[in-house]
Design a protein around this motif. Sequence first.
Motif, PDB file in Angstrom:
ATOM      1  N   VAL A 190      -3.709   4.522  -5.045  1.00  0.00           N
ATOM      2  CA  VAL A 190      -2.683   3.753  -4.327  1.00  0.00           C
ATOM      3  C   VAL A 190      -2.049   2.724  -5.270  1.00  0.00           C
ATOM      4  O   VAL A 190      -2.717   2.173  -6.135  1.00  0.00           O
ATOM      5  CB  VAL A 190      -3.318   3.044  -3.102  1.00  0.00           C
ATOM      6  N   CYS A 191      -0.755   2.491  -5.095  1.00  0.00           N
ATOM      7  CA  CYS A 191      -0.104   1.364  -5.776  1.00  0.00           C
ATOM      8  C   CYS A 191      -0.254   0.173  -4.831  1.00  0.00           C
ATOM      9  O   CYS A 191       0.264   0.202  -3.710  1.00  0.00           O
ATOM     10  CB  CYS A 191       1.370   1.653  -6.027  1.00  0.00           C
ATOM     11  N   ASP A 192      -0.986  -0.839  -5.272  1.00  0.00           N
ATOM     12  CA  ASP A 192      -1.286  -1.940  -4.350  1.00  0.00           C
ATOM     13  C   ASP A 192      -0.742  -3.293  -4.796  1.00  0.00           C
ATOM     14  O   ASP A 192      -0.843  -4.274  -4.063  1.00  0.00           O
ATOM     15  CB  ASP A 192      -2.798  -2.032  -4.101  1.00  0.00           C
ATOM     16  N   THR A 247       2.121  -3.454  -7.512  1.00  0.00           N
ATOM     17  CA  THR A 247       3.504  -3.082  -7.785  1.00  0.00           C
ATOM     18  C   THR A 247       3.494  -1.575  -8.038  1.00  0.00           C
ATOM     19  O   THR A 247       2.458  -1.025  -8.411  1.00  0.00           O
ATOM     20  CB  THR A 247       4.052  -3.882  -8.987  1.00  0.00           C
ATOM     21  N   GLY A 248       4.621  -0.914  -7.823  1.00  0.00           N
ATOM     22  CA  GLY A 248       4.633   0.540  -7.966  1.00  0.00           C
ATOM     23  C   GLY A 248       4.713   0.965  -9.419  1.00  0.00           C
ATOM     24  O   GLY A 248       5.390   0.327 -10.223  1.00  0.00           O
ATOM     25  N   ILE A 249       4.036   2.051  -9.755  1.00  0.00           N
ATOM     26  CA  ILE A 249       4.191   2.644 -11.085  1.00  0.00           C
ATOM     27  C   ILE A 249       5.668   3.014 -11.259  1.00  0.00           C
ATOM     28  O   ILE A 249       6.217   2.991 -12.346  1.00  0.00           O
ATOM     29  CB  ILE A 249       3.315   3.922 -11.223  1.00  0.00           C
ATOM     30  N   CYS A 250       6.334   3.329 -10.146  1.00  0.00           N
ATOM     31  CA  CYS A 250       7.752   3.698 -10.177  1.00  0.00           C
ATOM     32  C   CYS A 250       8.652   2.485 -10.382  1.00  0.00           C
ATOM     33  O   CYS A 250       9.852   2.641 -10.594  1.00  0.00           O
ATOM     34  CB  CYS A 250       8.140   4.377  -8.866  1.00  0.00           C
ATOM     35  N   GLY A 251       8.095   1.278 -10.292  1.00  0.00           N
ATOM     36  CA  GLY A 251       8.915   0.079 -10.425  1.00  0.00           C
ATOM     37  C   GLY A 251       9.178  -0.590  -9.085  1.00  0.00           C
ATOM     38  O   GLY A 251       9.826  -1.636  -9.031  1.00  0.00           O
ATOM     39  N   VAL A 310      12.559   7.897  -0.067  1.00  0.00           N
ATOM     40  CA  VAL A 310      11.939   8.894  -0.951  1.00  0.00           C
ATOM     41  C   VAL A 310      11.726   8.237  -2.322  1.00  0.00           C
ATOM     42  O   VAL A 310      12.501   7.381  -2.743  1.00  0.00           O
ATOM     43  CB  VAL A 310      12.842  10.156  -1.041  1.00  0.00           C
ATOM     44  N   THR A 311      10.665   8.640  -2.986  1.00  0.00           N
ATOM     45  CA  THR A 311      10.333   8.036  -4.285  1.00  0.00           C
ATOM     46  C   THR A 311      11.518   8.064  -5.250  1.00  0.00           C
ATOM     47  O   THR A 311      12.192   9.088  -5.376  1.00  0.00           O
ATOM     48  CB  THR A 311       9.146   8.802  -4.910  1.00  0.00           C
ATOM     49  N   ASN A 312      11.736   6.945  -5.893  1.00  0.00           N
ATOM     50  CA  ASN A 312      12.756   6.811  -6.947  1.00  0.00           C
ATOM     51  C   ASN A 312      14.200   6.916  -6.454  1.00  0.00           C
ATOM     52  O   ASN A 312      15.099   7.218  -7.240  1.00  0.00           O
ATOM     53  CB  ASN A 312      12.564   7.864  -8.063  1.00  0.00           C
ATOM     54  N   PHE A 344       0.876  -1.176   0.000  1.00  0.00           N
ATOM     55  CA  PHE A 344       0.000   0.000   0.000  1.00  0.00           C
ATOM     56  C   PHE A 344       0.914   1.226   0.000  1.00  0.00           C
ATOM     57  O   PHE A 344       1.514   1.557   1.010  1.00  0.00           O
ATOM     58  CB  PHE A 344      -0.898   0.007   1.237  1.00  0.00           C
ATOM     59  N   CYS A 345       1.057   1.853  -1.145  1.00  0.00           N
ATOM     60  CA  CYS A 345       1.915   3.038  -1.209  1.00  0.00           C
ATOM     61  C   CYS A 345       1.186   4.125  -1.999  1.00  0.00           C
ATOM     62  O   CYS A 345       0.748   3.895  -3.123  1.00  0.00           O
ATOM     63  CB  CYS A 345       3.256   2.705  -1.864  1.00  0.00           C
ATOM     64  N   TYR A 346       1.034   5.270  -1.371  1.00  0.00           N
ATOM     65  CA  TYR A 346       0.384   6.390  -2.075  1.00  0.00           C
ATOM     66  C   TYR A 346       1.119   7.689  -1.813  1.00  0.00           C
ATOM     67  O   TYR A 346       0.522   8.742  -1.756  1.00  0.00           O
ATOM     68  CB  TYR A 346      -1.111   6.486  -1.738  1.00  0.00           C
ATOM     69  N   HIS A 347       2.438   7.597  -1.655  1.00  0.00           N
ATOM     70  CA  HIS A 347       3.138   8.805  -1.234  1.00  0.00           C
ATOM     71  C   HIS A 347       3.765   9.609  -2.367  1.00  0.00           C
ATOM     72  O   HIS A 347       4.519  10.529  -2.108  1.00  0.00           O
ATOM     73  CB  HIS A 347       4.123   8.510  -0.090  1.00  0.00           C
ATOM     74  N   CYS A 348       3.421   9.274  -3.614  1.00  0.00           N
ATOM     75  CA  CYS A 348       3.874  10.169  -4.684  1.00  0.00           C
ATOM     76  C   CYS A 348       2.739  10.460  -5.642  1.00  0.00           C
ATOM     77  O   CYS A 348       1.667   9.866  -5.567  1.00  0.00           O
ATOM     78  CB  CYS A 348       5.103   9.622  -5.399  1.00  0.00           C
ATOM     79  N   GLN A 349       2.984  11.349  -6.566  1.00  0.00           N
ATOM     80  CA  GLN A 349       1.930  11.827  -7.461  1.00  0.00           C
ATOM     81  C   GLN A 349       1.538  10.749  -8.481  1.00  0.00           C
ATOM     82  O   GLN A 349       0.512  10.870  -9.123  1.00  0.00           O
ATOM     83  CB  GLN A 349       2.404  13.109  -8.161  1.00  0.00           C
ATOM     84  N   GLU A 350       2.366   9.712  -8.613  1.00  0.00           N
ATOM     85  CA  GLU A 350       2.055   8.714  -9.626  1.00  0.00           C
ATOM     86  C   GLU A 350       1.395   7.468  -9.051  1.00  0.00           C
ATOM     87  O   GLU A 350       1.372   6.423  -9.704  1.00  0.00           O
ATOM     88  CB  GLU A 350       3.317   8.384 -10.422  1.00  0.00           C
ATOM     89  N   ALA A 351       0.874   7.574  -7.840  1.00  0.00           N
ATOM     90  CA  ALA A 351       0.129   6.441  -7.274  1.00  0.00           C
ATOM     91  C   ALA A 351      -0.944   6.010  -8.286  1.00  0.00           C
ATOM     92  O   ALA A 351      -1.581   6.859  -8.915  1.00  0.00           O
ATOM     93  CB  ALA A 351      -0.519   6.851  -5.964  1.00  0.00           C
ATOM     94  N   LYS A 352      -1.141   4.708  -8.412  1.00  0.00           N
ATOM     95  CA  LYS A 352      -2.053   4.186  -9.444  1.00  0.00           C
ATOM     96  C   LYS A 352      -3.443   4.822  -9.318  1.00  0.00           C
ATOM     97  O   LYS A 352      -4.030   4.824  -8.236  1.00  0.00           O
ATOM     98  CB  LYS A 352      -2.151   2.656  -9.295  1.00  0.00           C
TER      99      LYS A 352
HETATM  100 FE1  SF4 Z   1       4.619   4.594  -4.135  1.00  0.00          FE
HETATM  101 FE2  SF4 Z   1       6.060   4.220  -6.361  1.00  0.00          FE
HETATM  102 FE3  SF4 Z   1       3.392   4.118  -6.417  1.00  0.00          FE
HETATM  103 FE4  SF4 Z   1       4.658   6.431  -6.043  1.00  0.00          FE
HETATM  104  S1  SF4 Z   1       4.703   5.162  -7.889  1.00  0.00           S
HETATM  105  S2  SF4 Z   1       2.865   5.727  -4.933  1.00  0.00           S
HETATM  106  S3  SF4 Z   1       6.399   5.789  -4.770  1.00  0.00           S
HETATM  107  S4  SF4 Z   1       4.774   2.723  -5.334  1.00  0.00           S
END
Ligand code: SF4
Length: 561
Positions: A14-16, A18-22, A70-72, A2-10
């Motif tokens: 929320v990215c639930d 895998t992250g959009i960031c990888g 921090v993201t990325n 469960f990650c929603y701490h950046c602007q690219e959260a799905k």
């Molecule tokens: Fe988290 Fe990465 Fe998704 Fe951003 S893109 S919310 S850092 S998992």
Amino acid sequence: MFCYHCQEAKKNLVCDKTGICGKKENVSSLQDLLMFSLKGLAYYCCQAEEFGLVSDKTNRFMARALFSMVTNVNFSATEFVTLIDEAVRRRDSVRDKFKAAYQQKHQQEFQQPLAEEAEWQYDAVDEQAFTDKGAKVGVEKDHELLDPDVHALQETLLYAVKGIASLAVHNLEMKVDPLQYIDQYRFIHQALSFTLNKDNELEDVLQLVLHSGELGLTAMGLLEIAHCKKFGDPVPTTVYLDAMDNPGILVSGHDLQDIEDLLEQTADTGVDIYTHGEALSAHAYPAFKKYFNLVANYGGAWQAQKTEFPKFNGPILVTTNSIQQPKKTYEEKLFSTGMVAWQGVQHIADRKAGQRKDFSKIIDAAKQSKMPTALTEGAFVTGYGLKAIMKLTDQVAEAIKSEKIKRIVVIAGTDGRHKERKYYTELSEALPETTLILTAGDVKYRFLAHDFGQIEGIPRLLDVGQSNDFSIIISFMQGLLQTLGLSDFNALPVSFNIAWYEQKTILIMLALFAMNVENIRVGPTLPPFFTPPILDLLADRYGLKGIDTVENDIESIMAGN
Ligand code: SF4
């Protein structure tokens, strides 16, 4: 996960999986366990501060560990396992020293109910066991225990703390006296420890969130001073975008000390240095102008790396953040350093005390490489650092008085992948010619190539530098206030339009709230961790708003809203 701490959260939720960031699920769990462990360490640091028992080494560790999330920045499971183990060992060491000091002072044992974060233990340092534990202690854990709005603001606080920690690491790299950073370190302990309480009131969390913005701005200011002290005051500089005939090294990220070390080791070797992303601002520092092999900027903002890095042909060094999963086409040429890591990517070790970082490996790789393939031609102008922009204060104030400048529009922050971000290009180009545009951070790549012309000899677009340099914009505004004889920031004809992406840009937004600046636009989407009542509260108190169409926003901006 469960990650929603950046602007690219799905879906901006929320990215639930895998992250959009990888970021993979296992790394997300390990990051959650690291945060969990750091809260335990912070708890004992708060207690031990009274006895002066928190060492500089522990503060540095805390900053590096928080920055790694921090993201990325860091995607290495191995690295997170090591950090978790160190966090728990440091926690126990601080705890033991504190308990002994407490016993001596009070002639009784320290007794307080402890949160699990302050006492969890493990049998062995084991990646799978840590991952399993991490899966149970992430953001969702507190979802069930806390009021949703308190939880939303507490998460905001944690992200702001990560931003402050990343600035701490940058300041450490620049050898800023840790004593100058002591308020930030104490705040980090206080904020992390505070989130262990289950009965926090919304207003108390909000006050800490606002204070994080103030401290973030101070940290940016310290870094700006340190950069100028070491490398000179930036001067407006034309940066070329062409590719030269020599092989090169491409440097991305924020770390100017790494860039200096690299320039020193490549001077007269026939290897050119190119900047990418936020590293662009390096060209404006006088100390770097003596290196004729700092030749150009190559490409744009961080998210363009997958298409731009393969064309560079030479090795690429990512210094502070914004690494993406590398493609096969350039994987072997990618190097990370500092807190940046991606499993399998070659890592350049930290510098030894009193020495330069050893970049020989990447320089050798460059010597075997072909020259870069040109991406574009032309030039950018950057380098309106604090001294350079302050020189314009009187001229800008006069132009405001004579209404040649009707509005200053600050478009600052970080770029990203969302196609909606074309808004920043369209907005900047459509703003009336009576607007001055100030920028910081890599959102500038959306409009830096455009010719905005001048107002009374003042360039309409002024780029102050990296997102970390946002404090320069605030200092410039304070200078304008004084010159115009105004006392209220909101009396200035200025509008802030913040492009957020990760946790440092969250700090920019919070710094503006802390200063009671009204009518801040944040885009391209509003943070997913704000609940609707929190968004209402921030809209009521600070006029926070999302972006609208370019036409509507320009009308509103020019009307002072
Ligand atoms: Fe988290 Fe990465 Fe998704 Fe951003 S893109 S919310 S850092 S998992």
